[in-house]
Write a protein that holds these residues in place. Structure first.
Motif, PDB file in Angstrom:
ATOM      1  N   THR A 236       0.841  -1.192   0.000  1.00  0.00           N
ATOM      2  CA  THR A 236       0.000   0.000   0.000  1.00  0.00           C
ATOM      3  C   THR A 236       0.879   1.246   0.000  1.00  0.00           C
ATOM      4  N   VAL A 237       0.337   2.324  -0.529  1.00  0.00           N
ATOM      5  CA  VAL A 237       1.044   3.607  -0.593  1.00  0.00           C
ATOM      6  C   VAL A 237       0.495   4.514   0.502  1.00  0.00           C
ATOM      7  N   VAL A 238       1.377   5.052   1.340  1.00  0.00           N
ATOM      8  CA  VAL A 238       0.982   5.937   2.438  1.00  0.00           C
ATOM      9  C   VAL A 238       1.803   7.226   2.335  1.00  0.00           C
ATOM     10  N   PRO A 239       1.236   8.287   1.760  1.00  0.00           N
ATOM     11  CA  PRO A 239       1.993   9.540   1.648  1.00  0.00           C
ATOM     12  C   PRO A 239       2.337  10.102   3.023  1.00  0.00           C
ATOM     13  N   PRO A 240       3.550  10.605   3.201  1.00  0.00           N
ATOM     14  CA  PRO A 240       3.947  11.171   4.497  1.00  0.00           C
ATOM     15  C   PRO A 240       3.042  12.329   4.902  1.00  0.00           C
ATOM     16  N   GLY A 241       2.702  12.381   6.195  1.00  0.00           N
ATOM     17  CA  GLY A 241       1.918  13.487   6.728  1.00  0.00           C
ATOM     18  C   GLY A 241       0.447  13.458   6.384  1.00  0.00           C
ATOM     19  N   SER A 242      -0.014  12.413   5.719  1.00  0.00           N
ATOM     20  CA  SER A 242      -1.415  12.327   5.326  1.00  0.00           C
ATOM     21  C   SER A 242      -2.259  11.718   6.444  1.00  0.00           C
ATOM     22  N   GLY A 243      -3.595  11.770   6.292  1.00  0.00           N
ATOM     23  CA  GLY A 243      -4.475  11.094   7.231  1.00  0.00           C
ATOM     24  C   GLY A 243      -4.220   9.607   7.248  1.00  0.00           C
ATOM     25  N   LYS A 244      -3.883   9.073   6.088  1.00  0.00           N
ATOM     26  CA  LYS A 244      -3.550   7.649   6.000  1.00  0.00           C
ATOM     27  C   LYS A 244      -2.310   7.339   6.831  1.00  0.00           C
ATOM     28  N   ASP A 245      -1.343   8.253   6.807  1.00  0.00           N
ATOM     29  CA  ASP A 245      -0.119   8.085   7.583  1.00  0.00           C
ATOM     30  C   ASP A 245      -0.437   8.092   9.075  1.00  0.00           C
ATOM     31  N   ARG A 246      -1.291   9.016   9.503  1.00  0.00           N
ATOM     32  CA  ARG A 246      -1.662   9.083  10.917  1.00  0.00           C
ATOM     33  C   ARG A 246      -2.401   7.817  11.338  1.00  0.00           C
ATOM     34  N   SER A 247      -3.269   7.328  10.476  1.00  0.00           N
ATOM     35  CA  SER A 247      -3.995   6.091  10.783  1.00  0.00           C
ATOM     36  C   SER A 247      -3.038   4.906  10.901  1.00  0.00           C
ATOM     37  N   LEU A 248      -2.031   4.870  10.018  1.00  0.00           N
ATOM     38  CA  LEU A 248      -1.047   3.791  10.081  1.00  0.00           C
ATOM     39  C   LEU A 248      -0.328   3.780  11.417  1.00  0.00           C
ATOM     40  N   ARG A 249       0.000   4.970  11.948  1.00  0.00           N
ATOM     41  CA  ARG A 249       0.722   5.052  13.223  1.00  0.00           C
ATOM     42  C   ARG A 249      -0.052   4.363  14.343  1.00  0.00           C
ATOM     43  N   HIS A 250      -1.378   4.400  14.255  1.00  0.00           N
ATOM     44  CA  HIS A 250      -2.200   3.783  15.301  1.00  0.00           C
ATOM     45  C   HIS A 250      -2.295   2.271  15.147  1.00  0.00           C
ATOM     46  N   LEU A 251      -1.805   1.729  14.037  1.00  0.00           N
ATOM     47  CA  LEU A 251      -1.926   0.295  13.804  1.00  0.00           C
ATOM     48  C   LEU A 251      -0.578  -0.401  13.690  1.00  0.00           C
ATOM     49  N   THR A 252       0.509   0.356  13.689  1.00  0.00           N
ATOM     50  CA  THR A 252       1.831  -0.237  13.539  1.00  0.00           C
ATOM     51  C   THR A 252       2.111  -1.278  14.622  1.00  0.00           C
ATOM     52  N   HIS A 253       1.589  -1.054  15.829  1.00  0.00           N
ATOM     53  CA  HIS A 253       1.855  -1.978  16.938  1.00  0.00           C
ATOM     54  C   HIS A 253       1.272  -3.363  16.688  1.00  0.00           C
ATOM     55  N   ARG A 254       0.348  -3.481  15.712  1.00  0.00           N
ATOM     56  CA  ARG A 254      -0.252  -4.787  15.437  1.00  0.00           C
ATOM     57  C   ARG A 254       0.743  -5.743  14.762  1.00  0.00           C
TER      58      ARG A 254
END
Length: 440
Positions: A236-254
């Motif tokens: 998946t593509v996650v542009p830096p600083g995007s809402g998608k990026d912020r959402s990813l930060r909340h799921l990285t621990h998984r």
């Protein structure tokens, strides 16, 4: 009626982890919480945040962040923005809603004296009172009281539509000045809206904006983490600083293993080997194989983890030599590791190699595995229905046979992207048929 418990509802203690309960708060992301300034009392105070509705989450200390002290003033502010001493990405954050209108049905959960486990009160949004908004209770007994300050004021939960936080409880007022709302002739609760807090705090403004989070991406990624039958390799593509990026930060621990683009590959190998059940005497053999220095150990596939292990590569296109990393990941696939590959831009370094060497082979083998599972399920059901005999052997796996014909045609597709599209379509169909049979 929607969710009964919420990770983001916080119970606050002042100065000490075992101190008295002094109010409530709201977790707005893994690092940040909101409460009232008068609950914190001083801008240098240490608060203890407890996840009252999820005992699996450890309490954490928090302090007022720079620019987060917004005490009660002429315009009615009474807010403290807290920074957690250590993040809590495992907790679901509060969904913030800047919209507010008269008559909206809302509720708040606080921790009044004698109700340390929480009590919820209902009401409707009334009129404006300066920068605060009046909250009308059905009875005076349902007006907020001490222990509710900082509590989230939430929209009514409905099936398929979780509650959203529209403000914070800040105070109550009675016309006679009595200590309890019910001892006054008239009593009202008051809240400060999220919209007003966002005007005061750039952090909350950013977190409450419509583009702060990518909820659809979160839901898809959560399904991928939850279901080991999802695609074994996901790009998946996650542009830096995007809402998608912020959402990813909340799921990285998984993820069980996380590798940042440009970090040490030996560290990745070490962490991955910690998840593999190989004989202790063969550590060096596996180490050398994963780094490409020696042939694959003879029993490597037998040492695959009993439960799927997920490796998240964050910023594969930021890797100086992506080909070397892809070699390591391809060997981890031999051991059954699932891969989540994050690119910061589509088509970045390593994109084509990841598609051709990791994604395509993984989806082909995944489709074959689902096909075999469907064939076995259909055959088993036919046996239970007692319809298998010498004349029916060729027809009891009809659905699987039809999908097998599609699978064989995919091998003839030469365009990689078109082949991936057809593979994904086939996998969705196989999963749907397995679901209809009550099997995944």
């Amino acid at each position: 009626m929607g969710e009964l418990r919420a990770d983001w509802r916080l119970r606050l203690r002042r100065e000490d982890a075992h101190g008295p309960v002094c109010g409530a708060g709201v977790l707005v992301d893994q690092y940040t919480a909101l409460t009232c300034a008068h609950v914190v009392r001083r801008p240098d105070a240490v608060m203890w945040l407890e996840f009252a509705e999820n005992s699996a989450l450890e309490p954490v200390a928090a302090r007022v962040m720079p620019g987060g002290w917004l005490p009660d003033g002429a315009s009615g502010e009474d807010v403290a923005v807290l920074r957690l001493d250590s993040p809590r990405p495992q907790a679901r954050r509060a969904p913030l809603e800047p919209g507010l209108w008269g008559g909206m049905e809302v509720y708040a959960t606080g921790y009044a004296e004698g109700f340390d486990d929480g009590m919820s009160l209902w009401g409707r949004i009334g009129g404006a009172s300066g920068e605060r908004v009046q909250l009308d209770a059905v009875t005076r007994a349902e007006v907020v009281r001490a222990g509710f300050s900082g509590a989230a004021v939430c929209t009514r939960p409905r099936e398929g539509s979780p509650p959203r936080v529209v403000g914070l409880v800040v105070s109550w007022r009675g016309d006679l000045g009595a200590l309890l709302p019910e001892d006054n002739r008239l009593s009202f609760s008051y809240l400060i809206p999220v919209e007003r807090i966002a005007e005061l705090s750039p952090v909350i403004k950013e977190l409450s904006s419509p583009h702060a989070w990518d909820v659809g991406f979160e839901e898809r990624l959560t399904r991928w983490f939850d279901d080991p039958d999802e695609d074994p390799v996901k790009i998946t593509v996650v542009p830096p600083g995007s809402g998608k990026d912020r959402s990813l930060r909340h799921l990285t621990h998984r993820a069980h293993v996380v590798h940042r683009g440009g970090a040490s590959r030996p560290d990745l190998i070490d962490h991955a080997l910690g998840r593999v059940a190989f004989p202790a005497t063969e550590y060096l053999a596996y180490w050398d194989w994963l780094r490409g220095a020696k042939p694959r150990p003879a029993r490597a596939t037998d040492c695959a983890p009993g439960r799927p292990v997920t490796v998240l590569v964050d910023g594969l296109d930021e890797e100086p030599r992506p080909g070397d990393l892809i070699d390591v990941l391809a060997r981890l696939r031999v051991l059954g590791f699932r891969l989540l590959l994050i690119f910061r831009q589509e088509g970045g370094p390593g994109w084509t190699a990841s598609r051709d060497r990791l994604l395509q082979p993984a989806l082909l083998s995944h489709a074959d595995m689902l096909l075999e599972r469907l064939r076995c399920v259909e055959f088993s059901q036919a046996i239970r229905r007692d319809i298998v005999d010498s004349a029916s052997l060729g027809s009891v796996t009809e659905t699987a046979d039809r999908h097998l014909a599609v699978r064989r045609l995919i091998d003839d597709v030469r365009d990689p992207q078109q082949q991936l599209t057809r593979l994904r379509t086939l996998i969705r169909a196989l999963r749907a048929d397995l679901s209809r049979h009550g099997r995944r």
